[in-house]
Design an enzyme around this catalytic site. Structure first.
Site, PDB file in Angstrom:
ATOM      1  N   VAL A 101      16.457  34.150 -36.230  1.00 57.54           N
ATOM      2  CA  VAL A 101      17.637  34.779 -36.803  1.00 57.54           C
ATOM      3  C   VAL A 101      18.152  33.867 -37.912  1.00 57.54           C
ATOM      4  CG1 VAL A 101      19.996  35.566 -36.359  1.00 57.54           C
ATOM      5  CG2 VAL A 101      18.219  35.892 -34.621  1.00 57.54           C
ATOM      6  N   GLU A 108       6.501  30.243 -26.004  1.00 58.36           N
ATOM      7  CA  GLU A 108       6.778  28.808 -25.908  1.00 58.36           C
ATOM      8  C   GLU A 108       8.128  28.551 -26.556  1.00 58.36           C
ATOM      9  OE1 GLU A 108       2.469  29.339 -25.742  1.00 58.36           O
ATOM     10  OE2 GLU A 108       3.783  29.773 -27.438  1.00 58.36           O
ATOM     11  N   ASN A 160      15.706  23.265 -27.747  1.00 55.16           N
ATOM     12  CA  ASN A 160      16.312  24.473 -28.298  1.00 55.16           C
ATOM     13  C   ASN A 160      17.122  25.182 -27.204  1.00 55.16           C
ATOM     14  OD1 ASN A 160      16.983  26.876 -29.548  1.00 55.16           O
ATOM     15  ND2 ASN A 160      14.968  27.160 -30.485  1.00 55.16           N
ATOM     16  N   TYR A 213      16.548  33.305 -23.394  1.00 57.77           N
ATOM     17  CA  TYR A 213      15.408  33.742 -22.588  1.00 57.77           C
ATOM     18  C   TYR A 213      15.745  33.749 -21.095  1.00 57.77           C
ATOM     19  CZ  TYR A 213      12.914  33.133 -26.985  1.00 57.77           C
ATOM     20  OH  TYR A 213      12.513  33.218 -28.297  1.00 57.77           O
TER      21      TYR A 213
END
Length: 158
Positions: A78, A110, A115, A122
Site C-alpha cells: 500500500v 512470507e 514488519n 495477517y
C-alpha cells in the site's frame, strides 16, 4: 458525492505501463524493494498482478501466484499516503477471494519479523505461522529471516 465515489478502491490488472508507478511505490515504502524486473517477470509468468486505484492514482497492488491448488501471496503493498486506512486489509481480502476462485486450498506468504503492521494484518485475517526461512530477506546488518504464514481457504458457501 462523485468525489467520494472516486476515492473508492478500483481494482484492475497490472500492465507493463504500471511498472514505473509500482516501482516508485516500492522504493518509497521499502528499504529493499522489489525491482522492475521482479514485477516484469511476474507479469510475464502470468501471475495475478493487480493494481488498486483510489482517487485515480495507484494506491496499492498485489501479486499472487497459484499452482497445484496452492496460492502464494508474493507481494501486497500500500502506497505511503494510503496506509493505515484499511486498504491493506481490503487488498488482502481481494487476494484471498482471487485465490479461492483460482481453486487454491490454502495460501502462503512470507513476512519480515520486523514488519509488525503486516504481521498484525495477517494474524487478524487468520494466518498462522508455519515455519521460518533463515536469512531470506536482505537487511542492513546482513540478512533477516522470513516468517512463513499460511491460511486454509474454505469456501464460504459450504
Amino acid at each position: 458525492m462523485s468525489a467520494q465515489l472516486d476515492m473508492l478502491p478500483r481494482y484492475r490488472r497490472m500492465t507493463a505501463a504500471d511498472l514505473d508507478a509500482v516501482v516508485a511505490i516500492e522504493k518509497e515504502i521499502y528499504p529493499y524493494p522489489w525491482t522492475r524486473g521482479n514485477f516484469s517477470d511476474s507479469l510475464a509468468a502470468d501471475y495475478d498482478c493487480w493494481i488498486v486505484e483510489c482517487g485515480g492514482e495507484p494506491a496499492g497492488y498485489c501479486v499472487l501466484m497459484v499452482a497445484a491448488g496452492e496460492a502464494h501471496l508474493l507481494n501486497l503493498s500500500v502506497a505511503g499516503p494510503w496506509q493505515r486506512r484499511g486498504l491493506g486489509r481490503e487488498i488482502l481480502e481481494f487476494a484471498l477471494q482471487l485465490a479461492r476462485r483460482r481453486g487454491a486450498a490454502r495460501i502462503l506468504l512470507e513476512v519480515r519479523p520486523s514488519n509488525q503492521a503486516a504481521r498484525s494484518l495477517y494474524a487478524a485475517s487468520g494466518f498462522s505461522e508455519i515455519s521460518t526461512r533463515r536469512g531470506y530477506y536482505p537487511a542492513g546488518d546482513g540478512r533477516e529471516d522470513a516468517i512463513v504464514l499460511g491460511l486454509l481457504l474454505k469456501d464460504r458457501d459450504s
